[in-house]
Design a protein around this motif. Structure first.
Motif, PDB file in Angstrom:
ATOM      1  N   HIS A 103      17.385   3.935  -6.334  1.00 16.60           N
ATOM      2  CA  HIS A 103      18.643   4.491  -6.845  1.00 16.60           C
ATOM      3  C   HIS A 103      19.398   5.215  -5.733  1.00 16.60           C
ATOM      4  O   HIS A 103      20.615   5.060  -5.585  1.00 16.60           O
ATOM      5  CB  HIS A 103      18.360   5.442  -8.014  1.00 16.60           C
ATOM      6  N   LYS A 161      23.082   4.159  -4.224  1.00 15.42           N
ATOM      7  CA  LYS A 161      24.171   5.141  -4.152  1.00 15.42           C
ATOM      8  C   LYS A 161      24.723   5.208  -2.728  1.00 15.42           C
ATOM      9  O   LYS A 161      25.942   5.197  -2.518  1.00 15.42           O
ATOM     10  CB  LYS A 161      23.668   6.513  -4.593  1.00 15.42           C
ATOM     11  N   SER A 162      23.841   5.251  -1.742  1.00 15.45           N
ATOM     12  CA  SER A 162      24.252   5.293  -0.347  1.00 15.45           C
ATOM     13  C   SER A 162      25.058   4.045   0.031  1.00 15.45           C
ATOM     14  O   SER A 162      26.093   4.131   0.709  1.00 15.45           O
ATOM     15  CB  SER A 162      23.014   5.414   0.557  1.00 15.45           C
ATOM     16  N   ARG A 174      26.794   2.136  -1.921  1.00 17.33           N
ATOM     17  CA  ARG A 174      28.120   2.207  -2.570  1.00 17.33           C
ATOM     18  C   ARG A 174      29.040   3.095  -1.758  1.00 17.33           C
ATOM     19  O   ARG A 174      30.198   2.753  -1.515  1.00 17.33           O
ATOM     20  CB  ARG A 174      27.999   2.760  -3.982  1.00 17.33           C
ATOM     21  N   GLU A 175      28.527   4.234  -1.329  1.00 21.64           N
ATOM     22  CA  GLU A 175      29.338   5.176  -0.556  1.00 21.64           C
ATOM     23  C   GLU A 175      29.752   4.582   0.790  1.00 21.64           C
ATOM     24  O   GLU A 175      30.829   4.878   1.295  1.00 21.64           O
ATOM     25  CB  GLU A 175      28.580   6.491  -0.348  1.00 21.64           C
TER      26      GLU A 175
END
Length: 119
Positions: free
Chosen positions: A71, A75-76, A78-79
């Protein structure tokens, strides 16, 4: 004196790696950590095969680590602009897709591979 033979497959691969490294040095998307690269490959392959890959599917892949680790990497990514999450018919499930920037990156790598093969 050693006679240089025809191009070996290893030479093509090494030339590809050199060209691909040059692309990584160009400003575009931020670099990925090794686990993120592995995840990106899985997402790209699923996309190529027109399969849907959800966050839940990815988190179930124990070989990538714990769900919390996966997860965090998603998230990383996506950023950094490599992946995006899309809605599905089930609001609780998000599909993982490549961004346009990631697709352009793969196009550049493909050109490197073709250039390396031509010699």
């Amino acid at each position: 004196m050693v006679k240089k033979s025809a191009t070996r497959p290893a030479d093509i691969y090494l030339r590809f790696l050199q060209l691909a490294e040059a692309i990584r040095g160009m400003p575009s998307l931020p670099p990925l950590e090794p686990l993120e690269e592995r995840i990106l490959e899985l997402v790209a392959r699923a996309s190529q095969e027109q399969e849907r890959l959800s966050v839940r599917d990815m988190m179930a892949k124990q070989e990538l680590g714990s769900p919390a680790t996966i997860h965090g990497r998603l998230k990383s990514m996506r950023e950094k602009g490599w992946i995006m999450l899309s809605e599905t018919e089930d609001a609780r499930r998000k599909q993982i897709d490549l961004t346009q920037a990631a697709l352009i990156h793969f196009d550049k790598l493909s050109k490197c591979l073709l250039k390396a093969a031509k010699g």
